[in-house]
Scaffold this active site. Structure first.
Site, short mmCIF file in Angstrom:
data_model
loop_
_atom_site.label_atom_id
_atom_site.label_comp_id
_atom_site.label_asym_id
_atom_site.label_seq_id
_atom_site.Cartn_x
_atom_site.Cartn_y
_atom_site.Cartn_z
N HIS A 229 6.87 10.94 16.72
CA HIS A 229 5.66 11.13 16.21
C HIS A 229 4.69 10.30 16.41
CE1 HIS A 229 2.83 10.66 13.17
NE2 HIS A 229 2.67 12.08 12.90
N ASN A 230 4.94 9.10 16.26
CA ASN A 230 4.07 7.88 16.61
C ASN A 230 3.53 7.70 17.94
OD1 ASN A 230 4.34 7.52 13.59
ND2 ASN A 230 4.41 5.34 13.94
N VAL B 8 0.65 -1.38 -0.27
CA VAL B 8 -0.04 -0.11 -0.03
C VAL B 8 1.06 1.21 -0.02
CG1 VAL B 8 -2.11 -0.80 1.00
CG2 VAL B 8 -0.20 -0.37 2.56
N ARG C 201 17.28 5.59 50.05
CA ARG C 201 18.09 4.82 49.47
C ARG C 201 19.60 5.15 50.24
NH1 ARG C 201 19.81 7.49 44.89
NH2 ARG C 201 20.48 5.66 43.89
N SER D 295 4.87 9.93 7.23
CA SER D 295 3.61 9.89 8.02
C SER D 295 2.44 10.13 7.25
CB SER D 295 3.66 10.69 9.36
OG SER D 295 2.18 10.33 9.82
N GLY D 296 1.23 9.52 7.31
CA GLY D 296 0.07 9.78 6.64
C GLY D 296 -0.74 8.69 6.28
N GLY E 119 4.29 1.96 -0.52
CA GLY E 119 5.28 2.13 -1.81
C GLY E 119 4.49 2.11 -2.93
N LYS F 152 10.16 10.36 13.48
CA LYS F 152 9.03 9.55 13.21
C LYS F 152 8.54 8.81 14.24
CE LYS F 152 5.59 7.73 10.85
NZ LYS F 152 5.51 6.61 10.71
N GLU G 155 1.13 10.43 18.72
CA GLU G 155 0.03 9.87 17.91
C GLU G 155 -0.98 8.93 19.15
OE1 GLU G 155 0.46 8.16 14.20
OE2 GLU G 155 -0.76 6.54 14.60
P1 NBP Z 1 4.49 -3.89 4.36
O1 NBP Z 1 4.89 -3.46 5.72
O2 NBP Z 1 3.15 -4.78 4.57
O3 NBP Z 1 5.47 -4.85 3.52
C1 NBP Z 1 5.24 -5.34 2.47
C2 NBP Z 1 6.17 -5.19 1.53
O4 NBP Z 1 7.70 -5.60 1.93
C3 NBP Z 1 5.91 -5.90 -0.04
O5 NBP Z 1 6.43 -5.15 -0.87
C4 NBP Z 1 6.86 -7.25 0.38
O6 NBP Z 1 7.27 -7.81 -0.87
C5 NBP Z 1 8.01 -6.41 0.91
N1 NBP Z 1 8.92 -7.45 1.56
C6 NBP Z 1 8.60 -8.44 2.57
BR1 NBP Z 1 7.41 -8.47 3.68
N2 NBP Z 1 9.80 -9.01 2.83
C7 NBP Z 1 10.73 -8.91 1.96
C8 NBP Z 1 12.10 -9.26 1.69
N3 NBP Z 1 12.64 -10.23 2.33
N4 NBP Z 1 12.62 -8.86 0.63
C9 NBP Z 1 11.96 -7.98 -0.45
N5 NBP Z 1 11.00 -7.43 0.06
C10 NBP Z 1 10.16 -7.85 0.92
O7 NBP Z 1 4.06 -2.61 3.64
P2 NBP Z 1 3.30 -1.23 3.84
O8 NBP Z 1 2.21 -1.32 4.90
O9 NBP Z 1 2.97 -0.58 2.39
O10 NBP Z 1 4.43 -0.55 4.63
C11 NBP Z 1 5.83 -0.31 4.11
C12 NBP Z 1 6.54 0.28 4.98
O11 NBP Z 1 6.36 1.75 5.31
C13 NBP Z 1 6.82 -0.55 6.29
O12 NBP Z 1 8.17 -0.28 6.98
C14 NBP Z 1 5.62 0.38 7.37
O13 NBP Z 1 5.97 0.21 8.65
C15 NBP Z 1 5.79 1.98 6.82
N6 NBP Z 1 4.43 2.54 7.10
C16 NBP Z 1 3.44 2.04 6.79
C17 NBP Z 1 2.23 3.00 6.90
C18 NBP Z 1 0.87 2.46 6.66
O14 NBP Z 1 0.00 3.30 7.10
N7 NBP Z 1 0.91 1.28 6.24
C19 NBP Z 1 2.56 4.21 7.62
C20 NBP Z 1 3.70 4.83 7.56
C21 NBP Z 1 4.84 3.95 7.24
P3 NBP Z 1 6.21 -9.28 -1.69
O15 NBP Z 1 5.05 -8.12 -2.22
O16 NBP Z 1 7.02 -9.65 -2.48
O17 NBP Z 1 5.59 -9.78 -0.49
#
Ligand code: NBP
Length: 479
Positions: free
Chosen positions: A188-189, A14, A449, A130-131, A16, A185, A192
């Site tokens: 921030h969390n 989601v 103490r 964040s967001g 990326g 960050k 939050e």
């Molecule tokens: P996820 O945290 O769910 O990670 C899924 C991604 O990681 C997929 O692209 C997956 O590839 C890849 N991946 C994994 Br799991 N293991 C891997 C490996 N060994 N080698 C290569 N790729 C690998 O995704 P997200 O929710 O989009 O979050 C991404 C980052 O952003 C995280 O660090 C998260 O903490 C951070 N974040 C998330 C939010 C939010 O609201 N979700 C907000 C702010 C920051 P695949 O498709 O091949 O399994």
């Protein structure tokens, strides 16, 4: 060999995926890559017309697609996956290339990765983002840490894709070296967590003490959102509270299991605060409150415990109580942010990051989950007094909290007598009272103490370190 894509995004779940689209929509050509190639294909198929995407099936194709210096954003699961991806890409990169980790990494991991990659001539930027998924697409708040040089190469792009505050400023700034961005960050969390807990406590008081329905409480939050509490979290609270479950017709909040989950950044904020010796009681209580909620068996086994007899308030009383809760929420919120900014200041000093607290407040004004009108004032306060020891040293915040304190105390007293748990409200008030107290019982603690462990103490009337010979003849000696 190098290509023409201005930026690359690897990890197309989601976050990326939406970040890649955000770059493309803003006119940048984006190389996209994911371990499982079907995600890459799906992105290009669904959103290929939003801009210029270059689909890469392998790390080699991905790296070759990028112009130099290469800029690669990694948006994979934090922890081992991030290391795995770095190990794949790093051997393919050249001097001066930049890896940007946009995941929620622990700042110590970021410090390690930055050090290791720097030795190989590669820049590593730990960027807090964040967001949520909406922010990633329409403009997040971005907190990049790393070398100044690499930030220079990223700044124009990050400014373009980031959220804009009401005055048009981009919600991104250079935070500081190595782990500074991920530290900010993380905090921030943590804030939050505290903000959400305080809002939750306000909700429960309005429900259990004032007797309002979720729909009525939603209206109260909506009206609060037009005043000094104006913020994203208050806004979505009203939305969640007015939502009705389609299947049962009941308020949504009544059909959701009341066991909160957490991913870890709140816990990290508290763990690091303990290491730094910074009292972040609001964040700690928020983390503990989620933990208590999750102990289902313990809660079930505790239903026999007695509480006070409760009666709901009359209509006029309820309205007056709601006004008091607004005062309490605002006062507690000021304290929660005060504690969070203290942690950032302490981290900055410990790691020599030279973080500008006013700038941090400024880039949290838009895009991020804790965006709020009053961050404008926090930014202004730090701009006017960069060396301010605490947000409570700011005259206008001190005056506001002073004006709110009677209601703040009354709300907490009511919660206590009615048996409604308000750990974050109470902890923030205790912090406020601790700071203003002329004498704290720490003198007694020092005596204890010294008694059991000869730990010594200092005196109010003389310099030096002292130990009392307890028992015996009780003479006092300077050690
Ligand atoms: P996820 O945290 O769910 O990670 C899924 C991604 O990681 C997929 O692209 C997956 O590839 C890849 N991946 C994994 Br799991 N293991 C891997 C490996 N060994 N080698 C290569 N790729 C690998 O995704 P997200 O929710 O989009 O979050 C991404 C980052 O952003 C995280 O660090 C998260 O903490 C951070 N974040 C998330 C939010 C939010 O609201 N979700 C907000 C702010 C920051 P695949 O498709 O091949 O399994």
């Amino acid at each position: 060999m190098s290509g023409t894509a201005q930026i690359g995004v690897s990890g197309l779940a989601v976050m990326g995926r939406n970040l890649a689209r955000n770059f493309a929509r803003n006119g940048f050509s984006v190389a996209v890559h994911n371990r499982t190639t079907s995600r890459t294909d799906a992105l290009v198929q669904e959103f290929g017309d939003e801009g210029t995407f270059v689909a890469a099936r392998t790390p080699e194709e991905f790296v070759v697609a990028l112009e130099r210096p290469r800029r690669l954003v990694i948006m994979v699961k934090a922890g081992n996956p991030t290391d795995a991806v770095i190990q794949e890409f790093a051997p393919l990169l050249e001097d001066g290339d930049i890896i940007i980790d946009g995941g929620n990494a622990h700042f110590e991991d970021t410090r390690r990765r930055e050090r290791e990659l720097r030795e190989r001539g590669i820049h590593f930027v730990g960027a807090g983002i964040s967001g949520g998924e909406e922010g990633a697409l329409h403009g997040p708040s971005i907190m990049p840490g790393g070398s100044k040089e690499s930030y220079g190469s990223l700044e124009p792009m990050l400014e373009k894709i980031s959220a804009k505050a009401k005055d048009g400023d981009s919600c991104v700034t250079y935070i500081g070296p190595d782990g500074a961005g991920h530290f900010v960050k993380m905090t921030h969390n943590g804030i939050e967590y505290a903000d959400m807990q305080l809002i939750g406590e306000a909700y429960q008081l309005l429900r259990d003490v004032a007797g309002y329905s979720p729909a009525q409480i939603a209206d109260i939050f909506r009206s609060w959102n037009t005043g000094r509490l104006d913020s994203y979290l208050i806004e979505i609270t009203a939305e969640v509270l007015s939502h009705v479950d389609a299947e049962t017709g009941d308020p949504f909040v009544d059909v959701v299991l009341d066991q909160a989950e957490q991913k870890g950044t709140g816990r990290w904020t508290v763990q690091i605060a303990l290491d730094l010796g910074v009292p972040v009681s609001a964040i700690a209580e928020a983390v503990f409150a989620r933990s208590v909620s999750g102990h289902a068996a313990l809660r079930a086994a505790s239903r026999h415990l007695e509480g006070p007899s409760a009666h709901k308030l009359g209509e006029d009383e309820a309205a007056a109580f709601a006004d008091q809760v607004e005062q309490a929420l605002y006062a507690s919120k000021i304290v929660a942010y005060t504690q969070g900014f203290h942690e950032i200041a302490a981290g900055s000093e410990q790691y020599d990051w030279n973080i500008d607290l006013g700038e941090v407040a400024a880039i949290w004004r838009g895009g991020c989950i804790i965006r709020a009108a009053f961050l404008d004032r926090i930014a202004g306060a730090y701009e006017a007094q960069p060396q301010m020891p605490s947000l409570l040293a700011d005259k206008s915040f001190a005056e506001e909290i002073g004006a709110a304190q009677d209601d703040w105390r009354a709300v907490i007293a009511t919660a206590v007598t009615r048996g409604v748990p308000t750990p974050a409200f109470a902890a923030t008030l205790a912090y406020y009272d601790s700071l203003r107290a002329e004498r704290l019982p720490a003198a007694l603690t020092q005596g204890q103490r010294d008694y059991f462990g000869a730990h010594t103490y200092r005196r109010t009337d003389r310099e030096g370190t002292f130990h009392t010979l307890w028992g015996g003849d009780k003479t006092e000696g300077e050690s």
